[in-house]
Motif scaffolding. Structure first.
Motif, PDB file in Angstrom:
ATOM      1  N   SER A   1       0.805  -1.218   0.000  1.00 22.61           N
ATOM      2  CA  SER A   1       0.000   0.000   0.000  1.00 22.61           C
ATOM      3  C   SER A   1       0.840   1.271   0.000  1.00 22.61           C
ATOM      4  O   SER A   1       0.498   2.251  -0.664  1.00 22.61           O
ATOM      5  N   GLY A   2       1.972   1.279   0.738  1.00 22.94           N
ATOM      6  CA  GLY A   2       2.786   2.490   0.788  1.00 22.94           C
ATOM      7  C   GLY A   2       3.357   2.859  -0.559  1.00 22.94           C
ATOM      8  O   GLY A   2       3.146   3.972  -1.072  1.00 22.94           O
ATOM      9  N   SER A   3       4.068   1.944  -1.180  1.00 27.10           N
ATOM     10  CA  SER A   3       4.673   2.219  -2.479  1.00 27.10           C
ATOM     11  C   SER A   3       3.627   2.336  -3.580  1.00 27.10           C
ATOM     12  O   SER A   3       3.759   3.153  -4.490  1.00 27.10           O
ATOM     13  N   PHE A   4       2.564   1.512  -3.509  1.00 24.39           N
ATOM     14  CA  PHE A   4       1.537   1.578  -4.541  1.00 24.39           C
ATOM     15  C   PHE A   4       0.821   2.920  -4.505  1.00 24.39           C
ATOM     16  O   PHE A   4       0.527   3.507  -5.547  1.00 24.39           O
ATOM     17  N   ARG A   5       0.533   3.405  -3.301  1.00 19.64           N
ATOM     18  CA  ARG A   5      -0.114   4.708  -3.189  1.00 19.64           C
ATOM     19  C   ARG A   5       0.742   5.787  -3.822  1.00 19.64           C
ATOM     20  O   ARG A   5       0.265   6.624  -4.585  1.00 19.64           O
TER      21      ARG A   5
ATOM     22  N   ALA B   1       9.493   5.694  -5.738  1.00 16.52           N
ATOM     23  CA  ALA B   1       8.312   5.332  -6.522  1.00 16.52           C
ATOM     24  C   ALA B   1       7.567   6.575  -6.974  1.00 16.52           C
ATOM     25  O   ALA B   1       7.141   6.676  -8.130  1.00 16.52           O
ATOM     26  N   SER B   2       7.404   7.529  -6.065  1.00 18.04           N
ATOM     27  CA  SER B   2       6.680   8.754  -6.408  1.00 18.04           C
ATOM     28  C   SER B   2       7.411   9.537  -7.485  1.00 18.04           C
ATOM     29  O   SER B   2       6.801  10.020  -8.450  1.00 18.04           O
TER      30      SER B   2
ATOM     31  N   GLU C   1       6.881  13.014  -0.587  1.00 17.11           N
ATOM     32  CA  GLU C   1       6.527  11.664  -0.158  1.00 17.11           C
ATOM     33  C   GLU C   1       7.509  11.154   0.892  1.00 17.11           C
ATOM     34  O   GLU C   1       7.118  10.502   1.866  1.00 17.11           O
ATOM     35  N   PHE C   2       8.789  11.454   0.700  1.00 18.23           N
ATOM     36  CA  PHE C   2       9.800  11.026   1.676  1.00 18.23           C
ATOM     37  C   PHE C   2       9.518  11.646   3.043  1.00 18.23           C
ATOM     38  O   PHE C   2       9.504  10.958   4.067  1.00 18.23           O
TER      39      PHE C   2
ATOM     40  N   GLY D   1       1.617   9.451  -7.890  1.00 15.22           N
ATOM     41  CA  GLY D   1       2.661  10.088  -8.679  1.00 15.22           C
ATOM     42  C   GLY D   1       2.340  10.071 -10.165  1.00 15.22           C
ATOM     43  O   GLY D   1       2.433  11.093 -10.849  1.00 15.22           O
ATOM     44  N   ALA D   2       1.946   8.900 -10.686  1.00 18.71           N
ATOM     45  CA  ALA D   2       1.622   8.799 -12.106  1.00 18.71           C
ATOM     46  C   ALA D   2       0.431   9.669 -12.452  1.00 18.71           C
ATOM     47  O   ALA D   2       0.434  10.381 -13.468  1.00 18.71           O
TER      48      ALA D   2
END
Length: 361
Positions: free
Chosen positions: A142-146, A279-280, A195-196, A151-152
Motif C-alpha cells: 500500500s505504501g509504495s503503490f499509493r 516510486a513517487s 513523499e519522503f 505520482g503517475a
C-alpha cells in the motif's frame, strides 16, 4: 459441500446442460487459479490456497455428477477465468488475488436454482477468505503503490494541464516542450521529496506512540502500587478492570519479556520513506513525460495536442483500472472517474490559457 449424489433438477434440458457444463468449466478454472497461486507461496498462505482449490474441485465434482453421461468433453471456462489462471501462473501477485476476490463476489450460485444452498454458502465464505488474503497483500504494497498511483496520476494531469495551458496562450512549440520538461522535473522532485517527508513523519509519529520495550525492565524497582501502574494501561485505552488485572499480573511476574514485534502498520502499511520517494519520483516523471512526448518527437499544433490528450487519456484509464482492481472494485468505474477528473483539470487550464493569450494579444 453437497452430500450424496445430486438428483437432476426439474429444469434439466439442453439449455440446463449447457449451463451446467459452463459451471463445471469455471469451477475447474477457479481451482487452477488457487493451485497456481499456492505454488508461488509458502507456509500458511500455501495451505489456505490449497484448501480453496480443493473446495472448488469438490464443487466441480458436483457438476460432474449432475451431468452424468452428459458431461461431454473437457471445456474451458470463461475468458476472465482463463486470464486469471495465466496471471496466477506467471505472477501470483496481489492483483491476481484482488481479481479472484472480485470473481468470487460475482458468483452466480446465489440465484442459480440448481445449486444447493450449502454450495452457494461455500462461495460466500470463499469470497471472505480471498478478501483476507488480498488484504495482506494490499497492506504490504500500500505504501509504495499509493505513491506510484498518485505520482503517475499527478504527473499525467498536472503536466497535461500545464502543456495545454501554455498552448492556449499561443506560444511556440519549443516553449511548450521546455515548459513540459521543466514541469516534469520540478514536479517529480517535489513529489519525491514530499513523499519522503510524509512517510518519514508518519513513521516517527507511530514510533513515538509505540510503548518502550525497555519500560518493563524497571518494574521491579518501581515505588508504585498496582493502582498506579494500572494508569499506564488505562492510558493505552484499556478499561479500568482490565488495566488493574494487567497491572497485578505484571507486579507478580516483573521479569523482562522478549520485545514484542513491531506493528504491521509501521512496517507494511506506511512503508519506507526512500522506497515511497523513489516510486513517487519515477511514476510522476513517467506520467508527466506522456503529454510531452508528441512535442519531443517533432509534432506541433493540433496533431500534437490530439496525440497528447489521447495518450494521457489511455494512461489515466489504466491507472484508474489498476486502483479498481487492487481495491477489489470494478475497474471500469474507477478508470472513467480518473479520466473525467483529468480531463476536467486539463480543459480548465486550457481555457485559462486561451483567455490569457487573448488578453496578451
Amino acid at each position: 459441500m453437497h452430500d450424496g449424489n445430486p438428483h437432476r433438477p426439474t429444469s434439466s434440458g439442453p439449455r440446463a446442460v449447457r449451463r451446467w457444463r459452463r459451471r463445471l468449466a469455471d469451477e475447474r478454472e477457479e481451482a487452477a487459479v488457487y493451485r497456481e497461486l499456492a505454488a508461488r507461496r509458502g507456509g500458511e498462505e500455501h495451505e489456505i490456497l490449497l484448501g480453496l482449490a480443493e473446495a472448488e474441485e469438490r464443487h466441480a465434482r458436483y457438476w460432474e455428477e449432475l451431468l452424468g453421461d452428459d458431461v461431454g468433453r473437457r471445456r474451458r471456462g470463461q475468458v476472465r477465468m482463463r486470464v486469471l489462471v495465466a496471471l496466477a501462473r506467471r505472477f501470483g501477485s496481489v492483483f491476481v488475488l484482488a481479481l479472484a476476490q472480485r470473481a468470487e463476489s460475482r458468483s452466480p450460485y446465489h440465484y442459480d436454482q440448481d445449486v444447493p444452498a450449502s454450495m452457494a454458502a461455500d462461495e460466500r465464505i470463499h469470497e471472505e477468505v480471498v478478501r483476507a488474503l488480498a488484504a495482506r497483500g494490499r497492506a504490504q504494497v500500500s505504501g509504495s503503490f499509493r505513491a506510484a498511483v498518485f505520482g503517475a496520476n499527478d504527473g499525467l494531469v498536472s503536466n497535461l494541464a500545464l502543456v495545454l495551458g501554455v498552448i492556449g496562450g499561443n506560444v511556440p512549440t519549443s516553449t511548450v516542450l521546455l515548459t513540459g520538461l521543466s514541469g516534469l522535473l520540478a514536479g517529480a522532485l517535489s513529489m519525491g521529496a514530499g513523499e519522503f517527508i510524509s512517510v518519514r513523519s508518519q513513521r516517527e509519529l507511530l514510533a513515538a506512540a509505540t510503548p518502550n520495550p525497555q519500560a518493563r525492565a524497571v518494574v521491579p524497582y518501581l515505588d508504585v502500587d498496582a493502582n498506579e501502574l494500572a494508569l499506564v494501561y488505562r492510558a493505552r485505552g484499556m478499561t479500568e478492570q482490565e488495566a488493574r488485572r494487567r497491572a497485578d499480573a505484571l507486579l507478580q511476574d516483573p521479569k523482562p519479556s522478549a520485545p514484542a514485534p513491531r506493528s504491521e502498520d509501521e512496517h507494511e502499511v506506511v512503508g519506507t520513506g526512500l522506497k515511497a520517494a523513489v516510486a513517487s519520483f519515477a511514476f510522476f516523471a513517467s506520467g508527466a513525460l506522456v503529454p510531452v512526448l508528441p512535442f519531443a518527437v517533432g509534432l506541433s499544433g493540433g496533431p500534437a495536442v490530439l496525440v497528447a490528450v489521447v495518450l494521457v487519456g489511455i494512461a489515466l484509464l489504466l491507472t484508474g483500472a489498476a486502483v479498481g482492481v487492487l481495491s477489489g472494485a470494478g475497474p471500469l468505474p474507477r478508470a472513467l472517474r480518473q479520466l473525467a477528473i483529468g480531463a476536467g483539470a486539463a480543459a480548465f487550464t486550457y481555457v485559462l490559457g486561451v483567455l490569457f493569450g487573448a488578453v496578451a494579444a
